[in-house]
Scaffold this motif. Structure first.
Motif, PDB file in Angstrom:
ATOM      1  N   LEU A   1     -14.976   0.589  18.043  1.00 34.74           N
ATOM      2  CA  LEU A   1     -14.186  -0.622  18.233  1.00 34.74           C
ATOM      3  C   LEU A   1     -14.661  -1.746  17.319  1.00 34.74           C
ATOM      4  O   LEU A   1     -15.846  -1.798  16.979  1.00 34.74           O
ATOM      5  CB  LEU A   1     -14.303  -1.105  19.688  1.00 34.74           C
ATOM      6  CG  LEU A   1     -13.766  -0.178  20.759  1.00 34.74           C
ATOM      7  CD1 LEU A   1     -14.151  -0.689  22.137  1.00 34.74           C
ATOM      8  CD2 LEU A   1     -12.262  -0.046  20.627  1.00 34.74           C
ATOM      9  N   PRO A   2     -13.774  -2.688  16.972  1.00 31.25           N
ATOM     10  CA  PRO A   2     -14.193  -3.850  16.190  1.00 31.25           C
ATOM     11  C   PRO A   2     -14.847  -4.892  17.112  1.00 31.25           C
ATOM     12  O   PRO A   2     -14.178  -5.765  17.647  1.00 31.25           O
ATOM     13  CB  PRO A   2     -12.884  -4.368  15.585  1.00 31.25           C
ATOM     14  CG  PRO A   2     -11.848  -3.977  16.587  1.00 31.25           C
ATOM     15  CD  PRO A   2     -12.321  -2.674  17.180  1.00 31.25           C
ATOM     16  N   LEU A   3     -16.140  -4.797  17.306  1.00 29.36           N
ATOM     17  CA  LEU A   3     -16.847  -5.726  18.192  1.00 29.36           C
ATOM     18  C   LEU A   3     -17.327  -6.970  17.456  1.00 29.36           C
ATOM     19  O   LEU A   3     -17.834  -7.905  18.072  1.00 29.36           O
ATOM     20  CB  LEU A   3     -18.032  -5.013  18.854  1.00 29.36           C
ATOM     21  CG  LEU A   3     -17.659  -3.776  19.675  1.00 29.36           C
ATOM     22  CD1 LEU A   3     -18.908  -3.092  20.200  1.00 29.36           C
ATOM     23  CD2 LEU A   3     -16.717  -4.144  20.804  1.00 29.36           C
ATOM     24  N   SER A   4     -17.190  -6.964  16.136  1.00 37.04           N
ATOM     25  CA  SER A   4     -17.489  -8.136  15.321  1.00 37.04           C
ATOM     26  C   SER A   4     -16.344  -8.285  14.326  1.00 37.04           C
ATOM     27  O   SER A   4     -15.495  -7.403  14.209  1.00 37.04           O
ATOM     28  CB  SER A   4     -18.832  -7.964  14.597  1.00 37.04           C
ATOM     29  OG  SER A   4     -18.784  -6.845  13.729  1.00 37.04           O
ATOM     30  N   GLY A   5     -16.316  -9.406  13.641  1.00 37.56           N
ATOM     31  CA  GLY A   5     -15.244  -9.637  12.679  1.00 37.56           C
ATOM     32  C   GLY A   5     -14.032 -10.274  13.323  1.00 37.56           C
ATOM     33  O   GLY A   5     -14.056 -10.659  14.498  1.00 37.56           O
ATOM     34  N   PRO A   6     -12.935 -10.370  12.570  1.00 41.36           N
ATOM     35  CA  PRO A   6     -11.754 -11.096  13.036  1.00 41.36           C
ATOM     36  C   PRO A   6     -11.084 -10.505  14.278  1.00 41.36           C
ATOM     37  O   PRO A   6     -10.389 -11.214  14.992  1.00 41.36           O
ATOM     38  CB  PRO A   6     -10.787 -11.053  11.849  1.00 41.36           C
ATOM     39  CG  PRO A   6     -11.498 -10.425  10.727  1.00 41.36           C
ATOM     40  CD  PRO A   6     -12.796  -9.888  11.212  1.00 41.36           C
ATOM     41  N   SER A   7     -11.264  -9.229  14.538  1.00 38.73           N
ATOM     42  CA  SER A   7     -10.615  -8.587  15.691  1.00 38.73           C
ATOM     43  C   SER A   7     -11.584  -8.315  16.834  1.00 38.73           C
ATOM     44  O   SER A   7     -11.303  -7.488  17.703  1.00 38.73           O
ATOM     45  CB  SER A   7      -9.949  -7.288  15.248  1.00 38.73           C
ATOM     46  OG  SER A   7      -8.978  -7.551  14.272  1.00 38.73           O
ATOM     47  N   ALA A   8     -12.702  -9.013  16.841  1.00 40.73           N
ATOM     48  CA  ALA A   8     -13.726  -8.781  17.866  1.00 40.73           C
ATOM     49  C   ALA A   8     -13.200  -9.029  19.280  1.00 40.73           C
ATOM     50  O   ALA A   8     -13.572  -8.310  20.202  1.00 40.73           O
ATOM     51  CB  ALA A   8     -14.945  -9.659  17.606  1.00 40.73           C
ATOM     52  N   THR A   9     -12.324  -9.991  19.456  1.00 41.81           N
ATOM     53  CA  THR A   9     -11.788 -10.278  20.792  1.00 41.81           C
ATOM     54  C   THR A   9     -11.045  -9.068  21.348  1.00 41.81           C
ATOM     55  O   THR A   9     -11.221  -8.707  22.517  1.00 41.81           O
ATOM     56  CB  THR A   9     -10.842 -11.497  20.743  1.00 41.81           C
ATOM     57  OG1 THR A   9     -11.566 -12.598  20.200  1.00 41.81           O
ATOM     58  CG2 THR A   9     -10.342 -11.859  22.120  1.00 41.81           C
ATOM     59  N   VAL A  10     -10.256  -8.428  20.514  1.00 45.06           N
ATOM     60  CA  VAL A  10      -9.522  -7.232  20.951  1.00 45.06           C
ATOM     61  C   VAL A  10     -10.507  -6.110  21.256  1.00 45.06           C
ATOM     62  O   VAL A  10     -10.398  -5.430  22.276  1.00 45.06           O
ATOM     63  CB  VAL A  10      -8.504  -6.789  19.877  1.00 45.06           C
ATOM     64  CG1 VAL A  10      -7.830  -5.492  20.271  1.00 45.06           C
ATOM     65  CG2 VAL A  10      -7.475  -7.867  19.637  1.00 45.06           C
ATOM     66  N   GLY A  11     -11.464  -5.902  20.366  1.00 40.47           N
ATOM     67  CA  GLY A  11     -12.459  -4.844  20.564  1.00 40.47           C
ATOM     68  C   GLY A  11     -13.268  -5.036  21.833  1.00 40.47           C
ATOM     69  O   GLY A  11     -13.509  -4.075  22.577  1.00 40.47           O
ATOM     70  N   LEU A  12     -13.683  -6.269  22.097  1.00 39.45           N
ATOM     71  CA  LEU A  12     -14.455  -6.541  23.311  1.00 39.45           C
ATOM     72  C   LEU A  12     -13.612  -6.321  24.563  1.00 39.45           C
ATOM     73  O   LEU A  12     -14.108  -5.805  25.571  1.00 39.45           O
ATOM     74  CB  LEU A  12     -15.028  -7.958  23.272  1.00 39.45           C
ATOM     75  CG  LEU A  12     -16.118  -8.181  22.225  1.00 39.45           C
ATOM     76  CD1 LEU A  12     -16.420  -9.674  22.063  1.00 39.45           C
ATOM     77  CD2 LEU A  12     -17.375  -7.408  22.576  1.00 39.45           C
ATOM     78  N   SER A  13     -12.339  -6.675  24.504  1.00 41.59           N
ATOM     79  CA  SER A  13     -11.445  -6.422  25.645  1.00 41.59           C
ATOM     80  C   SER A  13     -11.301  -4.921  25.889  1.00 41.59           C
ATOM     81  O   SER A  13     -11.314  -4.464  27.035  1.00 41.59           O
ATOM     82  CB  SER A  13     -10.064  -7.030  25.396  1.00 41.59           C
ATOM     83  OG  SER A  13     -10.141  -8.425  25.386  1.00 41.59           O
ATOM     84  N   MET A  14     -11.175  -4.158  24.816  1.00 43.74           N
ATOM     85  CA  MET A  14     -11.058  -2.703  24.960  1.00 43.74           C
ATOM     86  C   MET A  14     -12.361  -2.103  25.482  1.00 43.74           C
ATOM     87  O   MET A  14     -12.342  -1.160  26.274  1.00 43.74           O
ATOM     88  CB  MET A  14     -10.662  -2.083  23.626  1.00 43.74           C
ATOM     89  CG  MET A  14      -9.255  -2.469  23.191  1.00 43.74           C
ATOM     90  SD  MET A  14      -8.811  -1.845  21.570  1.00 43.74           S
ATOM     91  CE  MET A  14      -8.485  -0.128  21.983  1.00 43.74           C
ATOM     92  N   GLN A  15     -13.485  -2.655  25.058  1.00 42.00           N
ATOM     93  CA  GLN A  15     -14.781  -2.182  25.554  1.00 42.00           C
ATOM     94  C   GLN A  15     -14.887  -2.421  27.064  1.00 42.00           C
ATOM     95  O   GLN A  15     -15.317  -1.550  27.812  1.00 42.00           O
ATOM     96  CB  GLN A  15     -15.914  -2.902  24.831  1.00 42.00           C
ATOM     97  CG  GLN A  15     -17.282  -2.514  25.327  1.00 42.00           C
ATOM     98  CD  GLN A  15     -18.381  -3.355  24.720  1.00 42.00           C
ATOM     99  OE1 GLN A  15     -18.127  -4.333  24.031  1.00 42.00           O
ATOM    100  NE2 GLN A  15     -19.606  -2.989  24.983  1.00 42.00           N
ATOM    101  N   ARG A  16     -14.469  -3.592  27.498  1.00 41.19           N
ATOM    102  CA  ARG A  16     -14.505  -3.901  28.941  1.00 41.19           C
ATOM    103  C   ARG A  16     -13.560  -2.985  29.717  1.00 41.19           C
ATOM    104  O   ARG A  16     -13.882  -2.532  30.810  1.00 41.19           O
ATOM    105  CB  ARG A  16     -14.164  -5.367  29.152  1.00 41.19           C
ATOM    106  CG  ARG A  16     -15.259  -6.288  28.672  1.00 41.19           C
ATOM    107  CD  ARG A  16     -14.922  -7.755  28.919  1.00 41.19           C
ATOM    108  NE  ARG A  16     -15.929  -8.581  28.301  1.00 41.19           N
ATOM    109  CZ  ARG A  16     -15.701  -9.407  27.290  1.00 41.19           C
ATOM    110  NH1 ARG A  16     -14.480  -9.548  26.801  1.00 41.19           N
ATOM    111  NH2 ARG A  16     -16.677 -10.124  26.769  1.00 41.19           N
TER     112      ARG A  16
END
Length: 178
Positions: free
Chosen positions: A34-49
């Motif tokens: 997942l993109p946990l850093s960078g411009p899409s980190a918000t999406v990646g963190l939501s998917m991680q949760r």
């Protein structure tokens, strides 16, 4: 630099992990890219949760390793390399087409289940989990035809999604009698 996280208990979910073996000594079965850093980190963190919530309460800790792709193809390759060092059985993700194409190329025989919806990935070695433009347009046009609609106008922009949707509409036009 991308980091690895293990899903399982609340503490392992939140704590970064180096490429060292899991505390339990067992290898994770799946790596979530997942993109946990960078411009899409918000999406990646939501998917991680969401992935953490989806785990069964009685599930084994440290079964899923979460790796940061940074939202880039190079980050995806690094994440795949980390996962392969841990001998994972499957890669879930990445999110974007460029990342997914790079991950599939680096994964070897390990399956890549991409979240992308880009039909151009078909044949790249990545399996698409996202709903494609062709699937969406086909469903809408078949529904419309079933309701008696014979004429439709398809509007799209310059994105790949729009181009793939327009191509699907064109393919379906004759077959559906539109």
């Amino acid at each position: 630099m991308p980091q690895a996280l293990l899903l399982g208990s609340a503490s392992s979910f939140l704590s970064p992990l180096a490429a060292a073996p899991a505390r339990s000594g067992k290898r994770p079965r799946v790596a979530l890219l997942l993109p946990l850093s960078g411009p899409s980190a918000t999406v990646g963190l939501s998917m991680q949760r969401a992935a953490a919530l989806a785990q069964s309460p009685g599930g084994k800790a440290d079964e899923t390793m979460v790796l940061d792709t940074g939202g880039t193809a190079a980050g995806a390759v690094l994440a795949v390399q980390q996962a392969l060092k841990r001998d994972v059985r499957a890669l879930v993700g990445p999110l974007f087409a460029e990342e997914s194409r790079a991950a599939a190329g680096a994964a070897g025989q390990v399956p890549v289940l991409s979240f992308s919806n880009d039909e151009d990935l078909i044949g790249s070695g990545a399996f698409l989990l996202g709903i494609t433009a062709g699937q969406s347009v086909t469903a809408i046009l078949r529904y419309a035809r079933g309701r008696g609609v014979r004429r439709v106008a398809v509007f799209g922009g310059s994105s790949r999604w729009a181009a793939q949707g327009n191509a699907a509409a064109e393919r379906l036009r004759g077959a559906a009698g539109l």
